[in-house]
Design an enzyme around this catalytic site. Structure first.
Site, PDB file in Angstrom:
ATOM      1  N   GLY A  45       0.637  -1.369   0.123  1.00  0.00           N
ATOM      2  CA  GLY A  45      -0.200   0.255  -0.032  1.00  0.00           C
ATOM      3  C   GLY A  45       1.162   1.730   0.034  1.00  0.00           C
ATOM      4  O   GLY A  45       1.869   1.576   0.144  1.00  0.00           O
ATOM      5  N   GLN A  50       3.197  10.314   1.154  1.00  0.00           N
ATOM      6  CA  GLN A  50       4.325   9.561   1.167  1.00  0.00           C
ATOM      7  C   GLN A  50       5.145   9.870  -0.011  1.00  0.00           C
ATOM      8  O   GLN A  50       7.202   9.385  -0.408  1.00  0.00           O
ATOM      9  CB  GLN A  50       4.304   8.284   1.491  1.00  0.00           C
ATOM     10  CG  GLN A  50       3.689   7.503   2.794  1.00  0.00           C
ATOM     11  CD  GLN A  50       3.216   5.915   2.032  1.00  0.00           C
ATOM     12  OE1 GLN A  50       3.086   5.488   2.619  1.00  0.00           O
ATOM     13  NE2 GLN A  50       4.310   5.049   2.832  1.00  0.00           N
ATOM     14  N   CYS A  93       5.884  -0.555   7.106  1.00  0.00           N
ATOM     15  CA  CYS A  93       5.860   1.194   5.993  1.00  0.00           C
ATOM     16  C   CYS A  93       7.199   1.415   5.508  1.00  0.00           C
ATOM     17  O   CYS A  93       8.388   1.434   6.090  1.00  0.00           O
ATOM     18  CB  CYS A  93       5.177   2.160   7.312  1.00  0.00           C
ATOM     19  SG  CYS A  93       5.089   3.345   6.465  1.00  0.00           S
ATOM     20  N   LEU A  94       6.734   2.151   4.609  1.00  0.00           N
ATOM     21  CA  LEU A  94       7.871   2.191   3.305  1.00  0.00           C
ATOM     22  C   LEU A  94       8.450   2.966   3.982  1.00  0.00           C
ATOM     23  O   LEU A  94       9.880   3.906   3.187  1.00  0.00           O
ATOM     24  CB  LEU A  94       7.422   1.992   2.040  1.00  0.00           C
ATOM     25  CG  LEU A  94       6.846   1.113   1.493  1.00  0.00           C
ATOM     26  CD1 LEU A  94       6.580   1.202   0.144  1.00  0.00           C
ATOM     27  CD2 LEU A  94       8.212  -0.227   1.411  1.00  0.00           C
ATOM     28  N   HIS A 135      -4.435   1.490   7.133  1.00  0.00           N
ATOM     29  CA  HIS A 135      -2.859   1.941   7.500  1.00  0.00           C
ATOM     30  C   HIS A 135      -2.508   3.254   6.700  1.00  0.00           C
ATOM     31  O   HIS A 135      -2.422   4.341   7.373  1.00  0.00           O
ATOM     32  CB  HIS A 135      -1.649   0.953   7.906  1.00  0.00           C
ATOM     33  CG  HIS A 135      -0.362   1.377   7.569  1.00  0.00           C
ATOM     34  ND1 HIS A 135       0.367   1.001   8.139  1.00  0.00           N
ATOM     35  CD2 HIS A 135      -0.006   2.447   6.647  1.00  0.00           C
ATOM     36  CE1 HIS A 135       1.597   1.118   7.811  1.00  0.00           C
ATOM     37  NE2 HIS A 135       1.942   2.015   6.953  1.00  0.00           N
ATOM     38  N   GLU A 136      -3.153   3.278   5.005  1.00  0.00           N
ATOM     39  CA  GLU A 136      -2.736   4.554   4.740  1.00  0.00           C
ATOM     40  C   GLU A 136      -3.824   5.204   4.676  1.00  0.00           C
ATOM     41  O   GLU A 136      -3.424   6.493   4.205  1.00  0.00           O
ATOM     42  CB  GLU A 136      -3.259   3.654   2.432  1.00  0.00           C
ATOM     43  CG  GLU A 136      -1.855   2.864   2.272  1.00  0.00           C
ATOM     44  CD  GLU A 136      -0.943   2.876   2.998  1.00  0.00           C
ATOM     45  OE1 GLU A 136      -0.813   4.030   3.025  1.00  0.00           O
ATOM     46  OE2 GLU A 136      -0.282   1.855   2.759  1.00  0.00           O
ATOM     47  N   HIS A 139      -2.229   7.755   6.669  1.00  0.00           N
ATOM     48  CA  HIS A 139      -1.272   8.431   6.340  1.00  0.00           C
ATOM     49  C   HIS A 139      -1.627   9.907   5.849  1.00  0.00           C
ATOM     50  O   HIS A 139      -1.416  10.880   5.788  1.00  0.00           O
ATOM     51  CB  HIS A 139      -0.652   7.988   4.915  1.00  0.00           C
ATOM     52  CG  HIS A 139       0.711   6.512   5.407  1.00  0.00           C
ATOM     53  ND1 HIS A 139       1.914   7.119   5.881  1.00  0.00           N
ATOM     54  CD2 HIS A 139       1.106   5.409   5.397  1.00  0.00           C
ATOM     55  CE1 HIS A 139       2.989   6.501   5.919  1.00  0.00           C
ATOM     56  NE2 HIS A 139       1.632   5.400   5.935  1.00  0.00           N
TER      57      HIS A 139
HETATM   58 NI    NI Z   1       2.782   3.348   5.435  1.00  0.00          NI
END
Ligand code: NI
Length: 157
Positions: A45, A50, A93-94, A135-136, A139
């Site tokens: 995701g 991000q 998380c990226l 989660h997204e 963000h």
């Molecule tokens: Ni993330």
């Protein structure tokens, strides 16, 4: 086109993203780029926040973890209901490389928004997809999973 992913503690990641008012070619390009960037990093995701874009857009593809997964893009996604028990599960998380930890979230959510063509979408997502969507959307609200982590569960590589 793969874009650069912002990393914690970049302050942009704490910003609440603005709603999308118009689905145009620029937005469709953003969505394509977000998929390219997510796949390149082997994520499931990604939120526009991000990649440094102030728009409420997320992309997901949980197929590496769940074979029923398909690519999903959501514009202005909103959680309109929760379902099932709260479950603790490991997240990463990226934008927070090398850190994982347990986050408690509802098992399933009802999400409303638009797809990449501006058509209204309503979906019920549980399991890995339900967790990834929550989660997204976090963000987009400037919230990172490390803000929600169970401190005793955190690990760093
Ligand atoms: Ni993330």
């Amino acid at each position: 086109m793969v874009r650069d992913i912002l990393a914690y503690p970049d302050s942009f990641l704490s910003k609440r993203a603005a709603p999308v008012s118009k689905i145009d070619e620029q937005l469709k390009k953003l969505i394509r780029d977000m998929f390219d960037t997510m796949y390149e990093s082997e994520g499931i995701g990604l939120a526009a926040t991000q990649v440094g874009v102030d728009k409420r857009v997320i992309v997901l593809d949980v197929s590496p973890s769940d074979e029923s997964g398909v690519p999903i893009a959501l514009v202005n996604p909103e959680i309109v209901g929760c379902d099932g028990p709260d479950i603790a599960a490991n997240e990463g998380c990226l934008s927070v490389p090398g850190v994982t930890g347990e986050v408690v979230r509802p098992e399933a959510v009802l999400v409303q928004g638009m797809n990449e063509n501006g058509e209204p979408v309503m979906l019920r997502a549980g399991g890995i997809l339900g967790r990834a969507i929550q989660h997204e959307i976090d963000h987009l609200d400037g919230v990172l999973f490390i803000d929600r982590i169970q401190p005793s569960s955190a690990t760093t590589e």
